[in-house]
Design a protein around this motif. Sequence first.
Motif, PDB file in Angstrom:
ATOM      1  N   SER A  15       0.808  -1.226   0.000  1.00  0.00           N
ATOM      2  CA  SER A  15       0.000   0.000   0.000  1.00  0.00           C
ATOM      3  C   SER A  15       0.833   1.265   0.000  1.00  0.00           C
ATOM      4  CB  SER A  15      -0.920   0.009   1.226  1.00  0.00           C
ATOM      5  OG  SER A  15      -0.159  -0.067   2.421  1.00  0.00           O
ATOM      6  N   GLY A  16       2.154   1.155  -0.151  1.00  0.00           N
ATOM      7  CA  GLY A  16       3.009   2.327  -0.096  1.00  0.00           C
ATOM      8  C   GLY A  16       2.949   3.170  -1.359  1.00  0.00           C
ATOM      9  N   SER A  17       3.075   4.474  -1.177  1.00  0.00           N
ATOM     10  CA  SER A  17       3.022   5.389  -2.322  1.00  0.00           C
ATOM     11  C   SER A  17       4.243   5.243  -3.220  1.00  0.00           C
ATOM     12  CB  SER A  17       2.936   6.833  -1.810  1.00  0.00           C
ATOM     13  OG  SER A  17       1.806   7.015  -0.990  1.00  0.00           O
ATOM     14  N   ALA A  18       5.395   4.896  -2.648  1.00  0.00           N
ATOM     15  CA  ALA A  18       6.616   4.774  -3.449  1.00  0.00           C
ATOM     16  C   ALA A  18       6.481   3.647  -4.474  1.00  0.00           C
ATOM     17  CB  ALA A  18       7.812   4.527  -2.539  1.00  0.00           C
ATOM     18  N   ASN A  19       5.997   2.491  -4.054  1.00  0.00           N
ATOM     19  CA  ASN A  19       5.812   1.374  -4.983  1.00  0.00           C
ATOM     20  C   ASN A  19       4.744   1.686  -6.014  1.00  0.00           C
ATOM     21  OD1 ASN A  19       7.434  -1.149  -4.569  1.00  0.00           O
ATOM     22  ND2 ASN A  19       6.835  -0.789  -2.444  1.00  0.00           N
ATOM     23  N   ALA A  20       3.658   2.335  -5.587  1.00  0.00           N
ATOM     24  CA  ALA A  20       2.594   2.675  -6.531  1.00  0.00           C
ATOM     25  C   ALA A  20       3.112   3.620  -7.614  1.00  0.00           C
ATOM     26  CB  ALA A  20       1.424   3.314  -5.780  1.00  0.00           C
ATOM     27  N   LEU A  21       3.933   4.596  -7.229  1.00  0.00           N
ATOM     28  CA  LEU A  21       4.478   5.541  -8.192  1.00  0.00           C
ATOM     29  C   LEU A  21       5.439   4.849  -9.162  1.00  0.00           C
ATOM     30  CD1 LEU A  21       4.745   8.469  -9.135  1.00  0.00           C
ATOM     31  CD2 LEU A  21       6.565   8.772  -7.437  1.00  0.00           C
ATOM     32  N   LEU A  22       6.307   3.979  -8.646  1.00  0.00           N
ATOM     33  CA  LEU A  22       7.260   3.279  -9.506  1.00  0.00           C
ATOM     34  C   LEU A  22       6.550   2.337 -10.470  1.00  0.00           C
ATOM     35  CD1 LEU A  22      10.071   2.474  -6.892  1.00  0.00           C
ATOM     36  CD2 LEU A  22      10.129   4.201  -8.707  1.00  0.00           C
ATOM     37  N   LEU A  23       5.478   1.709 -10.007  1.00  0.00           N
ATOM     38  CA  LEU A  23       4.722   0.815 -10.890  1.00  0.00           C
ATOM     39  C   LEU A  23       4.022   1.595 -12.000  1.00  0.00           C
ATOM     40  CD1 LEU A  23       3.159  -1.643  -8.261  1.00  0.00           C
ATOM     41  CD2 LEU A  23       4.832  -2.213 -10.045  1.00  0.00           C
ATOM     42  N   GLN A  24       3.450   2.741 -11.681  1.00  0.00           N
ATOM     43  CA  GLN A  24       2.764   3.549 -12.698  1.00  0.00           C
ATOM     44  C   GLN A  24       3.745   4.120 -13.706  1.00  0.00           C
ATOM     45  OE1 GLN A  24       0.375   6.524 -10.787  1.00  0.00           O
ATOM     46  NE2 GLN A  24      -1.045   5.050  -9.862  1.00  0.00           N
ATOM     47  N   MET A  25       4.963   4.399 -13.267  1.00  0.00           N
ATOM     48  CA  MET A  25       5.986   4.912 -14.184  1.00  0.00           C
ATOM     49  C   MET A  25       6.605   3.802 -15.032  1.00  0.00           C
ATOM     50  SD  MET A  25       7.919   7.576 -11.606  1.00  0.00           S
ATOM     51  CE  MET A  25       9.209   7.871 -12.815  1.00  0.00           C
ATOM     52  N   GLY A  26       6.318   2.546 -14.695  1.00  0.00           N
ATOM     53  CA  GLY A  26       6.891   1.437 -15.439  1.00  0.00           C
ATOM     54  C   GLY A  26       8.332   1.151 -15.072  1.00  0.00           C
ATOM     55  N   THR A  27       8.821   1.737 -13.969  1.00  0.00           N
ATOM     56  CA  THR A  27      10.203   1.509 -13.563  1.00  0.00           C
ATOM     57  C   THR A  27      10.399   0.100 -13.023  1.00  0.00           C
ATOM     58  OG1 THR A  27      10.348   3.854 -12.987  1.00  0.00           O
ATOM     59  CG2 THR A  27      12.088   2.415 -12.148  1.00  0.00           C
ATOM     60  N   ILE A  28       9.392  -0.421 -12.339  1.00  0.00           N
ATOM     61  CA  ILE A  28       9.457  -1.775 -11.800  1.00  0.00           C
ATOM     62  C   ILE A  28       8.229  -2.542 -12.262  1.00  0.00           C
ATOM     63  CG2 ILE A  28      10.811  -1.116  -9.772  1.00  0.00           C
ATOM     64  CD1 ILE A  28       8.224  -1.072  -8.153  1.00  0.00           C
ATOM     65  N   THR A  29       8.331  -3.869 -12.248  1.00  0.00           N
ATOM     66  CA  THR A  29       7.206  -4.722 -12.657  1.00  0.00           C
ATOM     67  C   THR A  29       6.522  -5.377 -11.466  1.00  0.00           C
ATOM     68  OG1 THR A  29       8.726  -6.574 -12.964  1.00  0.00           O
ATOM     69  CG2 THR A  29       8.258  -5.198 -14.888  1.00  0.00           C
ATOM     70  N   ALA A  30       7.164  -5.365 -10.317  1.00  0.00           N
ATOM     71  CA  ALA A  30       6.593  -5.954  -9.100  1.00  0.00           C
ATOM     72  C   ALA A  30       6.967  -5.079  -7.920  1.00  0.00           C
ATOM     73  CB  ALA A  30       7.105  -7.380  -8.891  1.00  0.00           C
ATOM     74  N   PRO A  31       6.122  -5.039  -6.886  1.00  0.00           N
ATOM     75  CA  PRO A  31       6.436  -4.205  -5.717  1.00  0.00           C
ATOM     76  C   PRO A  31       7.755  -4.620  -5.068  1.00  0.00           C
ATOM     77  CG  PRO A  31       4.149  -4.929  -5.651  1.00  0.00           C
ATOM     78  CD  PRO A  31       4.807  -5.710  -6.756  1.00  0.00           C
ATOM     79  N   ILE A  32       8.447  -3.646  -4.494  1.00  0.00           N
ATOM     80  CA  ILE A  32       9.725  -3.870  -3.812  1.00  0.00           C
ATOM     81  C   ILE A  32       9.502  -3.768  -2.312  1.00  0.00           C
ATOM     82  CG2 ILE A  32      12.090  -3.045  -3.520  1.00  0.00           C
ATOM     83  CD1 ILE A  32      11.917  -1.831  -6.290  1.00  0.00           C
ATOM     84  N   ASN A  33      10.007  -4.748  -1.596  1.00  0.00           N
ATOM     85  CA  ASN A  33       9.938  -4.729  -0.132  1.00  0.00           C
ATOM     86  C   ASN A  33      11.178  -4.001   0.385  1.00  0.00           C
ATOM     87  OD1 ASN A  33       9.383  -5.144   2.542  1.00  0.00           O
ATOM     88  ND2 ASN A  33       9.380  -7.376   2.444  1.00  0.00           N
ATOM     89  N   PHE A  34      11.066  -2.692   0.480  1.00  0.00           N
ATOM     90  CA  PHE A  34      12.224  -1.865   0.809  1.00  0.00           C
ATOM     91  C   PHE A  34      12.825  -2.209   2.162  1.00  0.00           C
ATOM     92  CE2 PHE A  34      10.169   0.736  -2.431  1.00  0.00           C
ATOM     93  CZ  PHE A  34      11.245   1.187  -3.170  1.00  0.00           C
ATOM     94  N   PHE A  35      11.983  -2.519   3.142  1.00  0.00           N
ATOM     95  CA  PHE A  35      12.478  -2.796   4.483  1.00  0.00           C
ATOM     96  C   PHE A  35      12.450  -4.285   4.824  1.00  0.00           C
ATOM     97  CE2 PHE A  35      11.124   1.687   4.969  1.00  0.00           C
ATOM     98  CZ  PHE A  35      12.316   2.215   5.447  1.00  0.00           C
ATOM     99  N   GLY A  36      12.333  -5.132   3.817  1.00  0.00           N
ATOM    100  CA  GLY A  36      12.274  -6.558   4.087  1.00  0.00           C
ATOM    101  C   GLY A  36      13.226  -7.398   3.274  1.00  0.00           C
ATOM    102  N   ASP A  37      13.923  -6.809   2.312  1.00  0.00           N
ATOM    103  CA  ASP A  37      14.849  -7.557   1.454  1.00  0.00           C
ATOM    104  C   ASP A  37      16.286  -7.117   1.725  1.00  0.00           C
ATOM    105  OD1 ASP A  37      12.760  -8.893   0.262  1.00  0.00           O
ATOM    106  OD2 ASP A  37      12.560  -7.467  -1.392  1.00  0.00           O
ATOM    107  N   ARG A  38      17.181  -8.084   1.686  1.00  0.00           N
ATOM    108  CA  ARG A  38      18.605  -7.789   1.792  1.00  0.00           C
ATOM    109  C   ARG A  38      19.152  -7.447   0.417  1.00  0.00           C
ATOM    110  NH1 ARG A  38      21.271 -10.913   6.304  1.00  0.00           N
ATOM    111  NH2 ARG A  38      19.611 -11.863   7.526  1.00  0.00           N
ATOM    112  N   PRO A  39      20.111  -6.574   0.281  1.00  0.00           N
ATOM    113  CA  PRO A  39      20.659  -5.636   1.285  1.00  0.00           C
ATOM    114  C   PRO A  39      19.935  -4.306   1.273  1.00  0.00           C
ATOM    115  CG  PRO A  39      22.003  -5.536  -0.674  1.00  0.00           C
ATOM    116  CD  PRO A  39      20.883  -6.498  -0.985  1.00  0.00           C
ATOM    117  N   LEU A  40      18.769  -4.275   0.572  1.00  0.00           N
ATOM    118  CA  LEU A  40      18.051  -3.010   0.424  1.00  0.00           C
ATOM    119  C   LEU A  40      17.602  -2.454   1.767  1.00  0.00           C
ATOM    120  CD1 LEU A  40      16.929  -0.953  -1.561  1.00  0.00           C
ATOM    121  CD2 LEU A  40      14.859  -2.369  -1.763  1.00  0.00           C
ATOM    122  N   ALA A  41      17.235  -3.347   2.693  1.00  0.00           N
ATOM    123  CA  ALA A  41      16.768  -2.874   3.995  1.00  0.00           C
ATOM    124  C   ALA A  41      17.869  -2.102   4.720  1.00  0.00           C
ATOM    125  CB  ALA A  41      16.299  -4.053   4.839  1.00  0.00           C
ATOM    126  N   LEU A  42      19.095  -2.598   4.658  1.00  0.00           N
ATOM    127  CA  LEU A  42      20.211  -1.897   5.303  1.00  0.00           C
ATOM    128  C   LEU A  42      20.467  -0.553   4.637  1.00  0.00           C
ATOM    129  CD1 LEU A  42      22.496  -1.822   7.344  1.00  0.00           C
ATOM    130  CD2 LEU A  42      23.898  -3.147   5.749  1.00  0.00           C
TER     131      LEU A  42
END
Length: 415
Positions: free
Chosen positions: A255-282
Amino acid sequence: MVTIPTPPSGTGPLARREARLAWGLLFPTLLSVALVIILPLLAIFWISVKPIELADLRPPSPDIYERLRGNPKAPGDDATLEYRLRNTSPDTPVTGVTLRDRLPEGLTIPQLDPRCTLDGRDLFCDFGTWEPGFRERMQMPVEVTAAFLGSGINVRDSEVSVTGSGASVLFDTNFTTENFARVFDGAEFWSVLGVTLFYTVFGTIGALVVGLMAALILNKDFRGQGVLRGLYLFPYVAPVIAVAFTWVTLFDPFSGSANALLLQMGTITAPINFFGDRPLALIMVTVFEIWRYFPLSFLFILARMQSIDSDMYEAADMDGASPFQQFWYLSVPQLAGILSVLFLLRFIWTFNKFDDIFLLTGGNAGTRTLTVNVYEQAFAISNIGAGAAVAVVIFACLLIFSIFFFRFISREEGL
Protein backbone atom coordinates in the motif's frame (compact mmCIF):
# COMPACT_ATOMS: atom_id res chain seq x y z
CA MET A 1 68.53 45.35 51.24
CA VAL A 2 67.25 41.93 52.14
CA THR A 3 65.36 39.98 49.49
CA ILE A 4 62.67 37.66 50.85
CA PRO A 5 62.24 34.69 48.54
CA THR A 6 58.69 34.01 47.46
CA PRO A 7 57.40 30.48 47.16
CA PRO A 8 56.91 29.11 43.67
CA SER A 9 53.58 29.83 42.06
CA GLY A 10 50.90 27.35 43.07
CA THR A 11 52.73 25.91 46.13
CA GLY A 12 52.02 28.48 48.83
CA PRO A 13 49.39 28.21 51.59
CA LEU A 14 47.00 30.48 49.70
CA ALA A 15 47.32 28.42 46.52
CA ARG A 16 46.70 25.20 48.45
CA ARG A 17 43.69 26.75 50.16
CA GLU A 18 42.31 27.84 46.79
CA ALA A 19 42.93 24.38 45.39
CA ARG A 20 41.01 22.78 48.28
CA LEU A 21 38.18 25.27 47.79
CA ALA A 22 38.08 24.53 44.06
CA TRP A 23 37.94 20.77 44.67
CA GLY A 24 35.24 21.32 47.27
CA LEU A 25 33.15 23.26 44.79
CA LEU A 26 33.74 20.64 42.10
CA PHE A 27 32.92 17.70 44.36
CA PRO A 28 29.10 17.80 43.83
CA THR A 29 29.65 17.86 40.07
CA LEU A 30 32.16 15.02 40.19
CA LEU A 31 29.83 13.01 42.41
CA SER A 32 26.93 13.57 40.01
CA VAL A 33 29.05 12.46 37.06
CA ALA A 34 30.12 9.35 38.98
CA LEU A 35 26.55 8.46 39.88
CA VAL A 36 25.12 9.12 36.42
CA ILE A 37 27.93 7.79 34.20
CA ILE A 38 30.64 5.87 35.99
CA LEU A 39 28.50 3.69 38.27
CA PRO A 40 26.19 2.42 35.49
CA LEU A 41 29.26 1.76 33.34
CA LEU A 42 30.88 -0.25 36.13
CA ALA A 43 27.60 -2.12 36.61
CA ILE A 44 27.60 -3.11 32.93
CA PHE A 45 31.16 -4.44 33.22
CA TRP A 46 30.20 -6.36 36.36
CA ILE A 47 27.09 -7.95 34.83
CA SER A 48 28.98 -8.88 31.65
CA VAL A 49 31.05 -11.46 33.58
CA LYS A 50 28.13 -12.86 35.57
CA PRO A 51 26.00 -15.90 34.61
CA ILE A 52 22.84 -13.91 35.10
CA GLU A 53 19.48 -13.89 33.37
CA LEU A 54 16.63 -11.41 33.46
CA ALA A 55 14.82 -13.28 36.25
CA ASP A 56 17.98 -13.22 38.41
CA LEU A 57 17.78 -9.44 38.79
CA ARG A 58 15.04 -10.07 41.30
CA PRO A 59 16.63 -11.46 44.50
CA PRO A 60 15.33 -14.79 45.83
CA SER A 61 12.44 -14.33 48.24
CA PRO A 62 9.65 -16.37 49.83
CA ASP A 63 6.24 -16.13 48.22
CA ILE A 64 3.08 -17.01 50.17
CA TYR A 65 -0.54 -17.06 49.03
CA GLU A 66 -3.35 -17.47 51.59
CA ARG A 67 -6.90 -18.66 51.02
CA LEU A 68 -9.80 -20.39 52.83
CA ARG A 69 -10.96 -23.58 51.17
CA GLY A 70 -14.39 -25.17 51.66
CA ASN A 71 -16.69 -22.14 51.26
CA PRO A 72 -18.44 -22.48 54.63
CA LYS A 73 -22.04 -21.22 54.78
CA ALA A 74 -23.01 -22.03 58.36
CA PRO A 75 -21.21 -22.38 61.68
CA GLY A 76 -19.52 -25.76 61.99
CA ASP A 77 -19.02 -26.27 58.22
CA ASP A 78 -15.74 -27.86 57.24
CA ALA A 79 -13.09 -25.42 56.05
CA THR A 80 -9.35 -25.45 55.56
CA LEU A 81 -6.90 -22.59 55.85
CA GLU A 82 -4.31 -23.02 53.11
CA TYR A 83 -0.99 -21.28 52.58
CA ARG A 84 0.80 -21.83 49.29
CA LEU A 85 4.52 -21.59 49.98
CA ARG A 86 7.10 -21.06 47.23
CA ASN A 87 10.74 -20.12 46.78
CA THR A 88 10.84 -17.74 43.83
CA SER A 89 14.35 -18.85 42.83
CA PRO A 90 15.01 -22.23 41.15
CA ASP A 91 18.74 -21.98 41.93
CA THR A 92 19.22 -20.20 45.28
CA PRO A 93 17.96 -21.20 48.76
CA VAL A 94 16.09 -18.75 50.98
CA THR A 95 17.02 -18.72 54.66
CA GLY A 96 15.23 -17.52 57.77
CA VAL A 97 11.72 -17.85 56.34
CA THR A 98 8.98 -16.89 58.80
CA LEU A 99 5.28 -16.09 58.50
CA ARG A 100 3.12 -13.84 60.66
CA ASP A 101 -0.63 -13.63 60.16
CA ARG A 102 -3.56 -12.34 62.21
CA LEU A 103 -6.59 -14.59 61.92
CA PRO A 104 -10.01 -13.00 61.42
CA GLU A 105 -12.34 -12.95 64.42
CA GLY A 106 -14.46 -16.07 64.63
CA LEU A 107 -11.93 -18.34 62.95
CA THR A 108 -10.00 -20.83 65.10
CA ILE A 109 -7.45 -23.51 64.33
CA PRO A 110 -7.87 -26.65 66.46
CA GLN A 111 -4.74 -28.36 65.15
CA LEU A 112 -1.70 -26.33 64.15
CA ASP A 113 1.08 -27.27 61.82
CA PRO A 114 4.14 -28.36 63.87
CA ARG A 115 6.09 -25.37 62.52
CA CYS A 116 3.52 -22.85 63.73
CA THR A 117 2.37 -21.36 67.02
CA LEU A 118 -0.78 -19.40 67.84
CA ASP A 119 -0.96 -16.56 70.36
CA GLY A 120 -4.58 -15.48 70.54
CA ARG A 121 -5.33 -14.64 66.91
CA ASP A 122 -1.68 -14.10 65.96
CA LEU A 123 -0.23 -16.97 63.93
CA PHE A 124 3.54 -17.40 63.67
CA CYS A 125 5.35 -20.02 61.57
CA ASP A 126 9.07 -20.66 61.33
CA PHE A 127 10.02 -22.54 58.15
CA GLY A 128 13.80 -22.23 58.38
CA THR A 129 15.47 -22.67 55.00
CA TRP A 130 13.70 -23.26 51.69
CA GLU A 131 15.72 -25.08 49.09
CA PRO A 132 15.81 -23.85 45.45
CA GLY A 133 12.49 -24.41 43.74
CA PHE A 134 10.73 -25.22 47.03
CA ARG A 135 6.92 -25.52 46.80
CA GLU A 136 4.41 -26.63 49.41
CA ARG A 137 0.76 -26.30 50.35
CA MET A 138 0.40 -25.98 54.11
CA GLN A 139 -3.17 -26.81 55.14
CA MET A 140 -4.74 -26.55 58.58
CA PRO A 141 -8.40 -27.36 59.39
CA VAL A 142 -10.30 -24.43 60.92
CA GLU A 143 -13.52 -23.97 62.87
CA VAL A 144 -15.93 -21.35 61.56
CA THR A 145 -18.29 -19.50 63.91
CA ALA A 146 -21.19 -17.16 63.31
CA ALA A 147 -18.99 -14.19 64.16
CA PHE A 148 -16.77 -14.91 61.18
CA LEU A 149 -19.66 -15.58 58.78
CA GLY A 150 -21.50 -12.43 59.87
CA SER A 151 -18.44 -10.19 59.49
CA GLY A 152 -18.10 -10.82 55.74
CA ILE A 153 -14.32 -10.77 56.09
CA ASN A 154 -12.24 -12.45 53.41
CA VAL A 155 -9.22 -14.38 54.71
CA ARG A 156 -7.11 -13.00 51.88
CA ASP A 157 -7.72 -9.47 53.18
CA SER A 158 -5.63 -10.19 56.26
CA GLU A 159 -2.05 -8.94 56.20
CA VAL A 160 0.51 -11.73 55.94
CA SER A 161 4.03 -10.71 56.93
CA VAL A 162 6.80 -12.85 55.42
CA THR A 163 10.52 -12.67 56.09
CA GLY A 164 13.39 -14.48 54.41
CA SER A 165 16.46 -13.71 52.38
CA GLY A 166 18.60 -15.33 49.74
CA ALA A 167 21.93 -14.52 48.15
CA SER A 168 21.49 -12.68 44.85
CA VAL A 169 23.37 -14.02 41.84
CA LEU A 170 24.12 -10.42 40.97
CA PHE A 171 26.36 -9.92 44.02
CA ASP A 172 28.01 -13.30 44.52
CA THR A 173 31.57 -14.17 43.48
CA ASN A 174 30.61 -16.51 40.66
CA PHE A 175 32.13 -15.16 37.42
CA THR A 176 32.24 -16.53 33.89
CA THR A 177 33.56 -15.73 30.43
CA GLU A 178 30.72 -17.60 28.77
CA ASN A 179 28.93 -14.34 27.94
CA PHE A 180 31.82 -13.09 25.83
CA ALA A 181 32.30 -16.56 24.33
CA ARG A 182 28.67 -16.44 23.21
CA VAL A 183 29.18 -12.97 21.72
CA PHE A 184 32.19 -13.99 19.63
CA ASP A 185 30.97 -17.50 18.84
CA GLY A 186 30.58 -18.22 15.12
CA ALA A 187 30.29 -15.76 12.26
CA GLU A 188 27.20 -14.01 13.63
CA PHE A 189 29.15 -11.43 15.61
CA TRP A 190 31.31 -10.42 12.66
CA SER A 191 28.23 -10.15 10.46
CA VAL A 192 26.53 -7.91 13.02
CA LEU A 193 29.71 -5.85 13.43
CA GLY A 194 29.94 -5.42 9.65
CA VAL A 195 26.34 -4.22 9.50
CA THR A 196 27.01 -1.81 12.37
CA LEU A 197 30.10 -0.37 10.70
CA PHE A 198 28.31 0.03 7.35
CA TYR A 199 25.37 1.74 9.01
CA THR A 200 27.60 3.96 11.15
CA VAL A 201 30.24 4.98 8.60
CA PHE A 202 27.91 5.67 5.68
CA GLY A 203 25.24 7.18 7.93
CA THR A 204 27.78 9.53 9.49
CA ILE A 205 29.49 10.55 6.25
CA GLY A 206 26.16 10.90 4.48
CA ALA A 207 24.76 13.15 7.20
CA LEU A 208 27.85 15.36 7.01
CA VAL A 209 27.82 15.57 3.21
CA VAL A 210 24.10 16.36 3.00
CA GLY A 211 24.41 18.84 5.86
CA LEU A 212 27.32 20.52 4.07
CA MET A 213 25.31 20.76 0.84
CA ALA A 214 22.33 22.21 2.69
CA ALA A 215 24.59 24.76 4.41
CA LEU A 216 26.09 25.81 1.07
CA ILE A 217 22.61 26.34 -0.36
CA LEU A 218 21.36 28.41 2.57
CA ASN A 219 24.56 30.42 3.02
CA LYS A 220 23.16 32.99 0.58
CA ASP A 221 20.48 35.57 1.32
CA PHE A 222 17.25 35.07 -0.61
CA ARG A 223 13.54 35.39 -0.04
CA GLY A 224 12.07 32.48 1.99
CA GLN A 225 15.41 31.56 3.48
CA GLY A 226 13.98 31.35 7.02
CA VAL A 227 11.10 29.09 5.95
CA LEU A 228 13.48 26.76 4.13
CA ARG A 229 15.75 26.56 7.18
CA GLY A 230 12.75 25.58 9.29
CA LEU A 231 11.81 22.84 6.82
CA TYR A 232 15.36 21.52 6.88
CA LEU A 233 15.08 21.08 10.66
CA PHE A 234 11.87 19.05 10.47
CA PRO A 235 13.47 15.56 10.24
CA TYR A 236 15.56 16.22 13.34
CA VAL A 237 12.87 17.72 15.57
CA ALA A 238 10.00 15.43 14.52
CA PRO A 239 9.21 12.49 16.87
CA VAL A 240 11.16 9.45 15.73
CA ILE A 241 8.20 7.11 16.07
CA ALA A 242 6.11 9.34 13.80
CA VAL A 243 8.69 9.68 11.02
CA ALA A 244 9.63 5.98 11.24
CA PHE A 245 5.98 4.97 10.85
CA THR A 246 5.66 7.38 7.93
CA TRP A 247 8.66 5.84 6.15
CA VAL A 248 7.40 2.29 6.73
CA THR A 249 3.98 3.24 5.36
CA LEU A 250 5.42 5.17 2.42
CA PHE A 251 7.63 2.27 1.31
CA ASP A 252 5.19 -0.53 2.11
CA PRO A 253 5.27 -3.13 -0.72
CA PHE A 254 1.46 -3.40 -0.88
CA SER A 255 0.00 0.00 0.00
CA GLY A 256 3.01 2.33 -0.10
CA SER A 257 3.02 5.39 -2.32
CA ALA A 258 6.62 4.77 -3.45
CA ASN A 259 5.81 1.37 -4.98
CA ALA A 260 2.59 2.68 -6.53
CA LEU A 261 4.48 5.54 -8.19
CA LEU A 262 7.26 3.28 -9.51
CA LEU A 263 4.72 0.82 -10.89
CA GLN A 264 2.76 3.55 -12.70
CA MET A 265 5.99 4.91 -14.18
CA GLY A 266 6.89 1.44 -15.44
CA THR A 267 10.20 1.51 -13.56
CA ILE A 268 9.46 -1.78 -11.80
CA THR A 269 7.21 -4.72 -12.66
CA ALA A 270 6.59 -5.95 -9.10
CA PRO A 271 6.44 -4.20 -5.72
CA ILE A 272 9.73 -3.87 -3.81
CA ASN A 273 9.94 -4.73 -0.13
CA PHE A 274 12.22 -1.86 0.81
CA PHE A 275 12.48 -2.80 4.48
CA GLY A 276 12.27 -6.56 4.09
CA ASP A 277 14.85 -7.56 1.45
CA ARG A 278 18.60 -7.79 1.79
CA PRO A 279 20.66 -5.64 1.28
CA LEU A 280 18.05 -3.01 0.42
CA ALA A 281 16.77 -2.87 3.99
CA LEU A 282 20.21 -1.90 5.30
CA ILE A 283 20.54 0.77 2.61
CA MET A 284 17.12 2.15 3.48
CA VAL A 285 17.80 2.42 7.22
CA THR A 286 21.11 4.13 6.40
CA VAL A 287 19.31 6.59 4.12
CA PHE A 288 16.80 7.19 6.93
CA GLU A 289 19.71 7.89 9.29
CA ILE A 290 21.17 10.42 6.82
CA TRP A 291 17.82 12.11 6.24
CA ARG A 292 16.95 12.31 9.93
CA TYR A 293 20.24 13.65 11.28
CA PHE A 294 21.69 15.85 8.53
CA PRO A 295 19.98 18.96 10.05
CA LEU A 296 22.34 18.81 13.03
CA SER A 297 25.38 18.94 10.74
CA PHE A 298 23.66 21.61 8.67
CA LEU A 299 23.21 23.92 11.68
CA PHE A 300 26.81 23.66 12.87
CA ILE A 301 28.33 23.95 9.41
CA LEU A 302 26.14 26.93 8.48
CA ALA A 303 27.06 28.72 11.72
CA ARG A 304 30.76 28.17 10.97
CA MET A 305 30.36 29.33 7.37
CA GLN A 306 28.74 32.57 8.41
CA SER A 307 31.67 33.33 10.72
CA ILE A 308 34.25 33.10 7.88
CA ASP A 309 35.55 36.48 6.73
CA SER A 310 33.98 37.30 3.36
CA ASP A 311 37.05 39.35 2.31
CA MET A 312 38.88 36.12 1.47
CA TYR A 313 36.21 35.13 -1.03
CA GLU A 314 36.18 38.61 -2.58
CA ALA A 315 39.97 38.51 -2.99
CA ALA A 316 39.83 35.02 -4.47
CA ASP A 317 37.07 36.07 -6.84
CA MET A 318 39.16 39.03 -8.02
CA ASP A 319 42.08 36.64 -8.63
CA GLY A 320 39.86 34.53 -10.90
CA ALA A 321 39.25 31.56 -8.57
CA SER A 322 36.27 29.42 -9.57
CA PRO A 323 33.48 28.67 -7.06
CA PHE A 324 34.84 25.13 -6.62
CA GLN A 325 38.34 26.45 -5.96
CA GLN A 326 36.96 28.91 -3.43
CA PHE A 327 35.11 26.09 -1.69
CA TRP A 328 38.04 23.64 -1.75
CA TYR A 329 40.87 25.99 -0.82
CA LEU A 330 39.04 28.49 1.39
CA SER A 331 35.90 26.91 2.86
CA VAL A 332 37.11 23.36 3.48
CA PRO A 333 40.19 24.36 5.58
CA GLN A 334 37.99 26.66 7.65
CA LEU A 335 35.38 23.92 8.12
CA ALA A 336 37.84 21.11 8.85
CA GLY A 337 37.64 21.59 12.62
CA ILE A 338 33.85 21.56 12.90
CA LEU A 339 33.60 18.67 10.42
CA SER A 340 36.00 16.61 12.54
CA VAL A 341 34.02 17.28 15.71
CA LEU A 342 30.75 16.48 13.96
CA PHE A 343 32.21 13.27 12.54
CA LEU A 344 33.29 12.17 16.01
CA LEU A 345 29.92 12.95 17.62
CA ARG A 346 27.82 11.51 14.81
CA PHE A 347 29.95 8.35 14.65
CA ILE A 348 29.47 7.71 18.37
CA TRP A 349 25.76 8.52 18.30
CA THR A 350 25.09 6.45 15.19
CA PHE A 351 27.11 3.50 16.51
CA ASN A 352 24.88 3.56 19.62
CA LYS A 353 21.65 4.11 17.68
CA PHE A 354 18.90 1.63 18.46
CA ASP A 355 15.45 3.15 18.13
CA ASP A 356 15.59 4.00 14.41
CA ILE A 357 16.47 0.49 13.25
CA PHE A 358 14.17 -1.18 15.75
CA LEU A 359 11.19 0.90 14.62
CA LEU A 360 11.91 0.43 10.91
CA THR A 361 12.87 -3.25 10.68
CA GLY A 362 13.17 -4.65 14.18
CA GLY A 363 16.69 -5.73 13.24
CA ASN A 364 15.45 -8.09 10.51
CA ALA A 365 16.52 -8.39 6.87
CA GLY A 366 20.21 -7.89 7.57
CA THR A 367 19.84 -4.74 9.69
CA ARG A 368 20.79 -6.24 13.04
CA THR A 369 23.37 -3.97 14.67
CA LEU A 370 25.22 -4.38 17.95
CA THR A 371 22.71 -2.25 19.85
CA VAL A 372 19.83 -4.35 18.54
CA ASN A 373 21.84 -7.40 19.59
CA VAL A 374 22.04 -5.99 23.13
CA TYR A 375 18.25 -5.77 23.25
CA GLU A 376 17.73 -9.25 21.84
CA GLN A 377 20.22 -10.89 24.19
CA ALA A 378 19.02 -9.05 27.29
CA PHE A 379 15.25 -9.05 26.78
CA ALA A 380 14.24 -11.38 23.93
CA ILE A 381 16.43 -14.24 25.21
CA SER A 382 16.43 -12.90 28.81
CA ASN A 383 20.22 -13.28 29.09
CA ILE A 384 21.24 -10.07 30.83
CA GLY A 385 24.87 -11.17 31.07
CA ALA A 386 25.22 -11.70 27.31
CA GLY A 387 23.51 -8.37 26.63
CA ALA A 388 25.92 -6.61 28.97
CA ALA A 389 28.83 -8.36 27.23
CA VAL A 390 27.70 -6.95 23.87
CA ALA A 391 27.43 -3.51 25.50
CA VAL A 392 31.03 -3.86 26.72
CA VAL A 393 32.10 -4.73 23.17
CA ILE A 394 30.35 -1.58 21.93
CA PHE A 395 32.17 0.48 24.55
CA ALA A 396 35.50 -1.07 23.52
CA CYS A 397 34.87 -0.34 19.83
CA LEU A 398 34.01 3.30 20.55
CA LEU A 399 37.01 3.65 22.86
CA ILE A 400 39.35 2.35 20.15
CA PHE A 401 37.78 4.71 17.61
CA SER A 402 38.07 7.69 19.99
CA ILE A 403 41.74 6.96 20.70
CA PHE A 404 42.46 6.66 16.98
CA PHE A 405 40.54 9.85 16.27
CA PHE A 406 42.30 11.99 18.86
CA ARG A 407 45.71 10.48 18.14
CA PHE A 408 45.70 10.85 14.35
CA ILE A 409 42.73 12.65 12.80
CA SER A 410 42.37 15.49 15.30
CA ARG A 411 46.13 16.10 15.23
CA GLU A 412 46.01 16.57 11.48
CA GLU A 413 43.12 18.99 11.84
CA GLY A 414 44.85 20.95 14.59
CA LEU A 415 42.28 20.11 17.27
